[in-house]
Design an enzyme around this catalytic site. Structure first.
Site, mmCIF file in Angstrom:
data_model
loop_
_atom_site.group_PDB
_atom_site.id
_atom_site.type_symbol
_atom_site.label_atom_id
_atom_site.label_comp_id
_atom_site.label_asym_id
_atom_site.label_seq_id
_atom_site.Cartn_x
_atom_site.Cartn_y
_atom_site.Cartn_z
ATOM 1 N N GLN A 1 36.465 49.686 46.914
ATOM 2 C CA GLN A 1 37.034 48.733 45.973
ATOM 3 C C GLN A 1 37.726 49.483 44.834
ATOM 4 O OE1 GLN A 1 33.719 47.943 47.085
ATOM 5 N NE2 GLN A 1 34.535 46.360 48.433
ATOM 6 N N ASN B 1 39.800 44.761 46.933
ATOM 7 C CA ASN B 1 39.247 45.412 48.112
ATOM 8 C C ASN B 1 40.242 46.426 48.678
ATOM 9 O OD1 ASN B 1 36.767 43.892 48.258
ATOM 10 N ND2 ASN B 1 37.989 42.143 48.959
ATOM 11 N N CYS C 1 31.704 42.819 42.338
ATOM 12 C CA CYS C 1 31.388 44.045 43.066
ATOM 13 C C CYS C 1 30.220 44.691 42.329
ATOM 14 C CB CYS C 1 32.592 44.979 43.111
ATOM 15 S SG CYS C 1 32.277 46.492 44.040
ATOM 16 N N ASN D 1 27.999 47.272 42.852
ATOM 17 C CA ASN D 1 27.880 48.702 42.602
ATOM 18 C C ASN D 1 28.961 49.212 41.661
ATOM 19 O OD1 ASN D 1 25.514 49.413 43.985
ATOM 20 N ND2 ASN D 1 26.582 49.499 45.947
ATOM 21 N N ASN E 1 30.927 36.096 45.658
ATOM 22 C CA ASN E 1 31.667 36.227 46.902
ATOM 23 C C ASN E 1 30.722 35.843 48.043
ATOM 24 O OD1 ASN E 1 30.022 38.455 46.661
ATOM 25 N ND2 ASN E 1 31.658 39.954 46.755
ATOM 26 N N ASN F 1 31.320 38.629 53.592
ATOM 27 C CA ASN F 1 30.600 39.872 53.785
ATOM 28 C C ASN F 1 29.500 39.614 54.814
ATOM 29 O OD1 ASN F 1 31.605 41.757 51.408
ATOM 30 N ND2 ASN F 1 31.312 39.721 50.547
ATOM 31 N N ARG G 1 33.760 42.380 53.453
ATOM 32 C CA ARG G 1 35.028 41.666 53.565
ATOM 33 C C ARG G 1 36.138 42.489 52.896
ATOM 34 N NH1 ARG G 1 35.872 36.316 49.883
ATOM 35 N NH2 ARG G 1 35.352 37.921 48.360
ATOM 36 N N GLY H 1 26.386 46.342 46.538
ATOM 37 C CA GLY H 1 25.477 45.745 45.567
ATOM 38 C C GLY H 1 25.312 44.249 45.746
ATOM 39 N N SER H 2 26.422 43.538 45.862
ATOM 40 C CA SER H 2 26.320 42.086 46.010
ATOM 41 C C SER H 2 25.665 41.726 47.339
ATOM 42 C CB SER H 2 27.698 41.423 45.886
ATOM 43 O OG SER H 2 28.574 41.859 46.898
#
Length: 286
Positions: A59, A77, A86, A88, A163, A196, A215, A224-225
């Site tokens: 990202q 992305n 995002c 992380n 997301n 994702n 994704r 992370g997410s």
């Protein structure tokens, strides 16, 4: 992109930072100050994302000023598409800003909303990614279905952390061909904005082994997410408690689903600083 910011990067290049959280890697561009108003066109993002001809990233993140937060973050992305969040990258940037400001806590604004971040000690940075979104229309899904058991083989769970995420619990994550499994579900018609994809295996009390297809980025060493979504999914299904340790291909994160949101913590790395040359930018933008 403002004319002033565009003219500046065409003339002098574009400063950047390279960061990663457990190998989930980012190009971070600080648009505070002289580069205020800078936006990265998809063509330039794609050129920078190229791991052979550019820099490479999962990202790209932009830091901007915000009147009601310590900074505003936006994300792209690797395929040039936008991402509302995002995790992380947020932790990496939080670590940078915490050090820059000499403070222990701050607030960051993303499309997800205001997110709290704080030092965790011993090189750990912690971020509250907000409450999970479990309403089918807000995830979003294409039609009303049971988000705890989607009508997809394997009965995955759907979750949004800003997301969309689709989490499969399997007996052995190593047995899943993620290069085939991931894109097949990223583009499933039930997810109009793509999704994702996580495959997760319960490996012990409150411990999960997880692999992820992101994704717009593909297989990544961590997300992370996705870690937050998987922890929430495991708790919803009664497989774990609300605080879990996740072992990803790139390392380990801890996720704690609290009343005030889903907290995620782990290490970050600021690898290097550099400047993308005017010639590279000119070629990318034409």
């Amino acid at each position: 992109m403002t004319d002033t910011a565009l003219s500046q990067i065409r003339a002098t290049g574009l400063p950047f930072m390279k960061m990663h959280g457990l190998g989930n890697d980012f190009v971070v561009i600080d648009t505070r100050g002289p580069l205020a108003g800078l936006a990265i066109p998809p063509a330039l993002a794609l050129a920078i994302a190229d791991r052979r001809k550019g820099i490479g990233f999962d990202q790209l993140a932009l830091i901007a000023e915000d009147d009601q937060a310590d900074a505003h973050l936006t994300f792209l992305n690797a395929d040039g598409s936008g991402s509302a969040t995002c995790g992380n990258a947020t932790r990496c940037i939080a670590a940078h800003l915490l050090a820059e400001r000499g403070t222990d806590r701050l607030r960051l604004r993303t499309e997800r909303g205001l997110l709290a971040a704080e030092r965790g000690g011993a090189g750990i940075t912690r971020v509250n990614m907000g409450a999970p979104i479990l309403d089918w229309a807000q995830i979003p899904l294409a039609e009303p279905v049971d988000v705890d058991a989607l009508p997809i083989p394997g009965a995955p769970l759907a979750t949004s952390m800003g997301n969309p995420h689709c989490t499969f619990f399997v007996d052995d994550v190593a047995a899943v061909d993620l290069d085939r499994f991931g894109p097949a579900h990223e583009h499933h018609p039930l997810f109009p904005q793509r999704t994702n994809v996580q495959v997760a295996q319960i490996t012990g009390p409150d411990r999960i082994r997880m692999r992820v297809w992101e994704r717009g980025a593909g297989v990544t060493l961590a997300s992370g997410s996705s870690s937050c979504a998987t922890a929430v999914a495991a708790a919803r299904r009664g497989l774990t408690g609300r605080r879990v340790t996740l072992d990803l291909d790139g390392g380990t994160l801890v996720v704690d689903w609290r009343d005030d949101g889903v907290w995620m913590e782990g290490p970050t790395a600021h690898v290097c600083d550099g400047v993308i040359t005017p010639a590279f930018i000119a070629e990318a933008l034409g």
